[in-house]
Structure formats: C-alpha cells, structure tokens
Design a protein around this motif. Structure first.
Motif, short mmCIF file in Angstrom:
data_model
loop_
_atom_site.label_atom_id
_atom_site.label_comp_id
_atom_site.label_asym_id
_atom_site.label_seq_id
_atom_site.Cartn_x
_atom_site.Cartn_y
_atom_site.Cartn_z
N LEU A 87 0.82 -1.21 0.00
CA LEU A 87 0.00 0.00 0.00
C LEU A 87 0.86 1.26 0.00
N LYS A 88 2.04 1.20 0.58
CA LYS A 88 2.93 2.36 0.52
C LYS A 88 3.40 2.60 -0.90
N VAL A 89 3.65 1.52 -1.65
CA VAL A 89 3.99 1.64 -3.07
C VAL A 89 2.80 2.22 -3.83
N PHE A 90 1.60 1.73 -3.50
CA PHE A 90 0.38 2.25 -4.11
C PHE A 90 0.22 3.74 -3.86
N LEU A 91 0.43 4.16 -2.64
CA LEU A 91 0.29 5.59 -2.30
C LEU A 91 1.33 6.43 -3.03
N PHE A 92 2.56 5.94 -3.13
CA PHE A 92 3.58 6.66 -3.89
C PHE A 92 3.15 6.80 -5.35
N THR A 93 2.64 5.72 -5.91
CA THR A 93 2.19 5.75 -7.31
C THR A 93 1.04 6.72 -7.50
N VAL A 94 0.06 6.69 -6.60
CA VAL A 94 -1.10 7.58 -6.71
C VAL A 94 -0.70 9.03 -6.48
N ARG A 95 0.28 9.26 -5.64
CA ARG A 95 0.68 10.62 -5.32
C ARG A 95 1.54 11.25 -6.42
N TYR A 96 2.46 10.48 -7.01
CA TYR A 96 3.42 11.08 -7.93
C TYR A 96 3.31 10.58 -9.37
N PHE A 97 3.31 9.27 -9.56
CA PHE A 97 3.37 8.73 -10.91
C PHE A 97 2.05 8.86 -11.67
N ALA A 98 0.95 8.46 -11.05
CA ALA A 98 -0.34 8.43 -11.74
C ALA A 98 -0.79 9.82 -12.22
N PRO A 99 -0.71 10.88 -11.41
CA PRO A 99 -1.13 12.19 -11.94
C PRO A 99 -0.29 12.65 -13.12
N ALA A 100 1.01 12.38 -13.08
CA ALA A 100 1.87 12.77 -14.20
C ALA A 100 1.51 11.98 -15.46
N ALA A 101 1.28 10.68 -15.31
CA ALA A 101 0.92 9.86 -16.46
C ALA A 101 -0.45 10.27 -17.02
N ILE A 102 -1.39 10.54 -16.15
CA ILE A 102 -2.73 10.97 -16.59
C ILE A 102 -2.65 12.32 -17.27
N LEU A 103 -1.81 13.21 -16.76
CA LEU A 103 -1.63 14.52 -17.40
C LEU A 103 -1.08 14.35 -18.82
N LEU A 104 -0.16 13.43 -19.01
CA LEU A 104 0.36 13.15 -20.35
C LEU A 104 -0.76 12.64 -21.27
N VAL A 105 -1.62 11.78 -20.74
CA VAL A 105 -2.75 11.27 -21.52
C VAL A 105 -3.69 12.42 -21.89
N LEU A 106 -3.95 13.32 -20.94
CA LEU A 106 -4.81 14.48 -21.21
C LEU A 106 -4.21 15.37 -22.29
N LEU A 107 -2.94 15.68 -22.17
CA LEU A 107 -2.29 16.54 -23.15
C LEU A 107 -2.22 15.88 -24.52
N ASN A 108 -2.04 14.57 -24.55
CA ASN A 108 -2.05 13.86 -25.81
C ASN A 108 -3.45 13.86 -26.43
N GLY A 109 -4.47 13.68 -25.61
CA GLY A 109 -5.85 13.70 -26.10
C GLY A 109 -6.26 15.05 -26.65
N LEU A 110 -5.67 16.11 -26.11
CA LEU A 110 -5.96 17.46 -26.59
C LEU A 110 -5.02 17.88 -27.73
N ASN A 111 -4.18 16.95 -28.19
CA ASN A 111 -3.22 17.20 -29.27
C ASN A 111 -2.23 18.30 -28.94
N ILE A 112 -1.90 18.46 -27.66
CA ILE A 112 -0.90 19.44 -27.25
C ILE A 112 0.49 18.81 -27.38
N ILE A 113 0.59 17.53 -27.04
CA ILE A 113 1.83 16.78 -27.23
C ILE A 113 1.49 15.50 -27.99
N ARG A 114 2.50 14.89 -28.56
CA ARG A 114 2.32 13.62 -29.27
C ARG A 114 3.13 12.55 -28.57
N LEU A 115 2.47 11.47 -28.21
CA LEU A 115 3.16 10.35 -27.56
C LEU A 115 3.27 9.20 -28.52
#
Length: 115
Positions: A87-115
């Motif tokens: 769960l500590k690994v889960f919390l680290f992922t939810v706190r730092y990795f997941a928002p950054a990855a989701i932000l990349l998905v959002l920016l890609n969906g809006l055609n701001i960046i290309r992945l």
C-alpha cells in the motif's frame, strides 16, 4: 417540491443533449461544432477531457484528502491483511506517478503533445 422541479430540469437537459447525440447521424448530420458532429463531440469531451481530469482529481483526493493512514486502514482492513508495504507503493504511485501519467494522456488527447 423544489427538489422535484430541479429533478425535472435535469431530465429535460439530459434529454436535449441526448437527442442531439442521437440525431447527429440523421437529421443533425450537417450540424458540426469544432469540426465534429454532436456524438463525436460528446465522445471527445468525455474520453479525452472528463475522464483524465476525473482521474487526476481522484489521485489528489486519495493522496491529499484521505491521507496515508486512512488509505492504509481501509485497504488493509485495519491492518488485518498485512499488505501495508504494498500500500505504501500504491500511495507513492497515486501521489506522484499516476497524476503525471494521466496529465500526459490528457495533453495527448488534446493534441498538445504527441506520444
């Protein structure tokens, strides 16, 4: 009485939006907004904007509002499951990795960046 009127207004708004999406392949096929018919526009907004924003908000809620102790207590059945290290690994992922990855998905969906 007021709540019933609000409920009827919600139904009316949903019926109007749903009708435009339904009719976008027929009567409203010539109507376009942002170079998309209404069905495609609703699909774009829901999948490329609302879902990623909702995911980021869930990450913020879990990591900032609930806090580590409450998440660990809830997910480990108050310590009975013995999965606190996972769960500590889960919390680290939810706190730092997941928002950054989701932000990349959002920016890609809006055609701001290309992945």
């Amino acid at each position: 009485m007021v709540q019933e009127k609000v409920h009827h207004c919600n139904i009316l708004v949903m019926a109007l939006f749903g009708s435009t999406a339904t009719l976008s392949s027929g009567v409203l096929s010539g109507f376009q907004l942002f170079d998309k018919n209404m069905f495609d526009l609703f699909d774009f907004v829901s999948s490329n904007i609302l879902l990623p924003v909702g995911g980021i908000l869930i990450c913020i809620f879990v990591s900032r509002k609930l806090g580590d102790k409450q998440v660990i207590d809830e997910a480990s059945n108050s310590g009975a499951l013995g999965n606190q290290s996972l769960l500590k690994v889960f919390l680290f992922t939810v706190r730092y990795f997941a928002p950054a990855a989701i932000l990349l998905v959002l920016l890609n969906g809006l055609n701001i960046i290309r992945l």
